[in-house]
Scaffold this active site. Structure first.
Site, PDB file in Angstrom:
ATOM      1  N   GLU A  51     -54.695 -31.099  29.769  1.00  0.00           N
ATOM      2  CA  GLU A  51     -54.661 -29.982  30.731  1.00  0.00           C
ATOM      3  C   GLU A  51     -54.425 -28.612  30.057  1.00  0.00           C
ATOM      4  O   GLU A  51     -55.181 -27.672  30.321  1.00  0.00           O
ATOM      5  CB  GLU A  51     -53.605 -30.239  31.808  1.00  0.00           C
ATOM      6  CG  GLU A  51     -53.651 -29.160  32.879  1.00  0.00           C
ATOM      7  CD  GLU A  51     -52.679 -29.409  34.021  1.00  0.00           C
ATOM      8  OE1 GLU A  51     -52.809 -30.426  34.697  1.00  0.00           O
ATOM      9  OE2 GLU A  51     -51.808 -28.552  34.216  1.00  0.00           O
ATOM     10  N   SER A  62     -47.450 -30.794  32.689  1.00  0.00           N
ATOM     11  CA  SER A  62     -48.317 -31.985  32.572  1.00  0.00           C
ATOM     12  C   SER A  62     -49.309 -31.783  31.428  1.00  0.00           C
ATOM     13  O   SER A  62     -50.058 -30.808  31.439  1.00  0.00           O
ATOM     14  CB  SER A  62     -49.129 -32.180  33.853  1.00  0.00           C
ATOM     15  OG  SER A  62     -48.249 -32.344  34.930  1.00  0.00           O
ATOM     16  N   ARG A  70     -57.044 -27.476  40.097  1.00  0.00           N
ATOM     17  CA  ARG A  70     -56.632 -26.953  38.778  1.00  0.00           C
ATOM     18  C   ARG A  70     -57.786 -26.301  38.026  1.00  0.00           C
ATOM     19  O   ARG A  70     -57.913 -26.447  36.804  1.00  0.00           O
ATOM     20  CB  ARG A  70     -56.025 -28.066  37.900  1.00  0.00           C
ATOM     21  CG  ARG A  70     -54.832 -28.757  38.444  1.00  0.00           C
ATOM     22  CD  ARG A  70     -53.616 -27.859  38.533  1.00  0.00           C
ATOM     23  NE  ARG A  70     -52.558 -28.546  39.221  1.00  0.00           N
ATOM     24  CZ  ARG A  70     -52.466 -28.584  40.551  1.00  0.00           C
ATOM     25  NH1 ARG A  70     -53.315 -27.938  41.307  1.00  0.00           N
ATOM     26  NH2 ARG A  70     -51.491 -29.251  41.131  1.00  0.00           N
TER      27      ARG A  70
HETATM   28  C1  LIG Z   1     -42.328 -27.237  32.994  1.00  0.00           C
HETATM   29  C2  LIG Z   1     -43.689 -26.835  33.496  1.00  0.00           C
HETATM   30  C3  LIG Z   1     -44.063 -27.155  34.778  1.00  0.00           C
HETATM   31  C4  LIG Z   1     -45.322 -26.788  35.268  1.00  0.00           C
HETATM   32  N1  LIG Z   1     -45.657 -27.117  36.540  1.00  0.00           N
HETATM   33  C5  LIG Z   1     -46.873 -26.793  37.029  1.00  0.00           C
HETATM   34  C6  LIG Z   1     -47.223 -27.148  38.370  1.00  0.00           C
HETATM   35  O1  LIG Z   1     -46.438 -27.708  39.119  1.00  0.00           O
HETATM   36  N2  LIG Z   1     -48.454 -26.820  38.803  1.00  0.00           N
HETATM   37  C7  LIG Z   1     -49.343 -26.152  38.010  1.00  0.00           C
HETATM   38  O2  LIG Z   1     -50.456 -25.881  38.492  1.00  0.00           O
HETATM   39  N3  LIG Z   1     -49.035 -25.810  36.741  1.00  0.00           N
HETATM   40  C8  LIG Z   1     -47.830 -26.097  36.238  1.00  0.00           C
HETATM   41  N4  LIG Z   1     -47.507 -25.752  34.940  1.00  0.00           N
HETATM   42  C9  LIG Z   1     -48.488 -25.062  34.096  1.00  0.00           C
HETATM   43  C10 LIG Z   1     -48.310 -23.513  34.014  1.00  0.00           C
HETATM   44  O3  LIG Z   1     -47.009 -23.140  34.332  1.00  0.00           O
HETATM   45  C11 LIG Z   1     -49.280 -22.778  34.946  1.00  0.00           C
HETATM   46  O4  LIG Z   1     -50.609 -23.116  34.632  1.00  0.00           O
HETATM   47  C12 LIG Z   1     -49.126 -21.242  34.827  1.00  0.00           C
HETATM   48  O5  LIG Z   1     -49.866 -20.629  35.851  1.00  0.00           O
HETATM   49  C13 LIG Z   1     -49.602 -20.683  33.490  1.00  0.00           C
HETATM   50  O6  LIG Z   1     -49.328 -19.293  33.489  1.00  0.00           O
HETATM   51  P1  LIG Z   1     -49.069 -18.540  32.124  1.00  0.00           P
HETATM   52  O7  LIG Z   1     -48.924 -17.104  32.395  1.00  0.00           O
HETATM   53  O8  LIG Z   1     -47.973 -19.180  31.371  1.00  0.00           O
HETATM   54  O9  LIG Z   1     -50.470 -18.830  31.405  1.00  0.00           O
HETATM   55  P2  LIG Z   1     -50.776 -18.880  29.844  1.00  0.00           P
HETATM   56  O10 LIG Z   1     -50.352 -20.184  29.281  1.00  0.00           O
HETATM   57  O11 LIG Z   1     -50.289 -17.658  29.186  1.00  0.00           O
HETATM   58  O12 LIG Z   1     -52.368 -18.874  29.901  1.00  0.00           O
HETATM   59  C14 LIG Z   1     -53.076 -19.954  30.472  1.00  0.00           C
HETATM   60  C15 LIG Z   1     -54.554 -19.583  30.506  1.00  0.00           C
HETATM   61  O13 LIG Z   1     -54.738 -18.462  31.360  1.00  0.00           O
HETATM   62  C16 LIG Z   1     -55.262 -17.354  30.646  1.00  0.00           C
HETATM   63  N5  LIG Z   1     -54.567 -16.161  31.164  1.00  0.00           N
HETATM   64  C17 LIG Z   1     -53.233 -16.010  31.385  1.00  0.00           C
HETATM   65  N6  LIG Z   1     -52.986 -14.798  31.917  1.00  0.00           N
HETATM   66  C18 LIG Z   1     -54.186 -14.176  32.010  1.00  0.00           C
HETATM   67  C19 LIG Z   1     -54.610 -12.891  32.477  1.00  0.00           C
HETATM   68  N7  LIG Z   1     -53.742 -12.004  32.974  1.00  0.00           N
HETATM   69  N8  LIG Z   1     -55.930 -12.597  32.443  1.00  0.00           N
HETATM   70  C20 LIG Z   1     -56.824 -13.491  31.969  1.00  0.00           C
HETATM   71  N9  LIG Z   1     -56.508 -14.705  31.513  1.00  0.00           N
HETATM   72  C21 LIG Z   1     -55.194 -15.050  31.534  1.00  0.00           C
HETATM   73  C22 LIG Z   1     -54.987 -17.624  29.171  1.00  0.00           C
HETATM   74  O14 LIG Z   1     -55.951 -17.015  28.325  1.00  0.00           O
HETATM   75  C23 LIG Z   1     -55.099 -19.141  29.139  1.00  0.00           C
HETATM   76  O15 LIG Z   1     -56.450 -19.509  29.067  1.00  0.00           O
HETATM   77  C24 LIG Z   1     -46.240 -26.096  34.428  1.00  0.00           C
HETATM   78  C25 LIG Z   1     -45.850 -25.770  33.110  1.00  0.00           C
HETATM   79  C26 LIG Z   1     -44.595 -26.124  32.659  1.00  0.00           C
HETATM   80  C27 LIG Z   1     -44.184 -25.733  31.253  1.00  0.00           C
END
Ligand SMILES: Cc1cc2nc3c(=O)[nH]c(=O)nc-3n(C[C@H](O)[C@H](O)[C@H](O)COP(=O)(O)OP(=O)(O)OC[C@H]3O[C@@H](n4cnc5c(N)ncnc54)[C@H](O)[C@@H]3O)c2cc1C
Length: 340
Positions: A335, A237, A164
């Site tokens: 997290e 999480s 992670r």
């Molecule tokens: C119900 C649920 C289940 C989940 N299950 C898992 C799981 O099984 N495994 C897991 O690993 N995670 C899980 N997650 C966490 C999450 O879905 C992942 O971490 C996902 O990859 C986040 O992507 P996002 O685009 O929503 O990121 P955001 O929340 O938009 O951003 C997260 C971070 O990444 C940065 N970021 C995002 N996009 C970019 C970009 N293009 N360039 C630079 N920086 C960027 C942001 O600045 C921030 O620091 C879960 C979340 C939820 C709500």
């Protein structure tokens, strides 16, 4: 580039909380990213890029800066020998990428089905589930380096992936990721599978391990356990699994003989944050003061039911952290990322 002013940030996090951004823009191309960086620089404003907001939130109050929401689309598949190269716009919905790859019979990310968020968010925390991580198939990504406003490529070694984690989590906001490139194979996974997946396949007599079949199994498993953030606002999480020394584990075992633990290659032990929270009485715990609760089948997930602010979320988090410290002498680590 279209700029919006004084935008509520709650709709941009799946916990549906957060303050206001002075400026927000949805970027759909590299050029728009460069334009947005230039706007922020010339106005002396901090800038932050987000994807689906499923692992991040902004604090209450005004963020006096520019938020870039990545909407860069496109999934392109080409073939090099036995490897299928997926070039993916960072703003693509991650699960659409998994769906498309499994439709083509490609293996490598099928266990990452139904993880919310964007493709660009994947490498930031090296998303993982059921024994796969994005690092396993990652080739390189393209980003705009904010310090130079130039396009760069970052390969797997330089991304420094671990559990992670990646450089993008530490050097936050330096690289605005525009494209990720993965290498998949036309094949099927083979046993042994991750415990809960293996159990599901066995119980349901599933012996088809093709990418599509494994995707379906993972979707069913996740739907049984996790709340859909569209209906129940959450960030997945909320705490990382704590890691303790052998000595600390021995002390814990004296009081809690049944404490689940997994030995790590460095001789330390990983504990289950969900087990600790459950044991401390927080499963399906509705907190009237903050309007937050813990999900019934996975207490690691904090759900916003009636919270008014990020302050409520953080208050609820602190209640859980304090109770775990009192009962187990362990400090849980958060997290999701607090962006500003
Ligand atoms: C119900 C649920 C289940 C989940 N299950 C898992 C799981 O099984 N495994 C897991 O690993 N995670 C899980 N997650 C966490 C999450 O879905 C992942 O971490 C996902 O990859 C986040 O992507 P996002 O685009 O929503 O990121 P955001 O929340 O938009 O951003 C997260 C971070 O990444 C940065 N970021 C995002 N996009 C970019 C970009 N293009 N360039 C630079 N920086 C960027 C942001 O600045 C921030 O620091 C879960 C979340 C939820 C709500």
């Amino acid at each position: 580039m279209t700029l919006e002013e004084n935008v509520s940030l709650a709709p941009y996090s799946t916990i549906r909380l957060g303050g206001t951004a002075r400026y927000l823009t949805k970027v759909t191309s590299e050029n728009e990213v460069i334009e947005a960086i230039s706007f922020a620089k010339s106005n002396n404003l901090p800038s932050i890029m987000i994807g689906g907001g499923s692992n991040s939130f902004f604090k209450d109050g005004l963020f006096e800066g520019l938020v870039l929401v990545n909407k860069i689309a496109g999934i392109n598949i080409s073939q090099l020998d036995q490897t299928y190269i997926l070039s993916i716009g960072a703003g693509e919905i991650w699960d659409n990428v998994v769906l498309e790859s499994t439709k083509q019979g490609l293996s490598g990310i099928e266990c990452l089905s139904l993880i919310p968020g964007s493709a660009g968010g994947g490498p930031v925390q090296n998303i993982g589930a059921y024994g796969q991580e994005i690092a396993d198939t990652f080739l390189y990504l393209e980003a705009i380096d904010k310090t130079t406003s130039k396009k760069i490529q970052i390969d797997k070694l330089s991304a420094k992936f671990s559990y992670r984690d990646s450089i993008f989590k530490h050097d936050q906001n330096r690289y605005f990721i525009t494209k990720i490139v993965l290498g998949l194979k036309k094949s099927s996974l083979e046993p042994p599978f991750y415990n809960s997946l293996a159990e599901y396949l066995k119980i349901n007599n599933i012996t088809d391990y093709s990418p599509g079949s494994i995707r379906n199994a993972v979707i069913n498993l996740r739907n049984q356990k996790l709340p859909n953030p569209k209906d129940f606002y959450n960030l997945g999480s909320f705490f990382k699994n704590p890691i303790v020394s052998e000595g600390d584990l021995k002390v814990l075992k004296n009081s809690f003989g049944d404490i689940p633990n997994w030995e790590l290659p460095d001789g330390r032990y990983k504990l289950s944050a969900a087990w600790l929270i459950d044991k401390a009485g927080f499963r399906n715990f509705h907190d009237i003061e903050t309007g937050m609760y813990t999900w019934k089948s996975q207490p690691l997930v904090l759900v916003n039911e009636l919270a008014n602010s990020v302050n409520d979320l953080l208050k609820f988090r602190d209640k859980i952290v304090l109770r775990i410290e009192q009962e187990f002498n362990i400090t849980l680590e958060q997290e999701p990322i607090i962006l500003a």
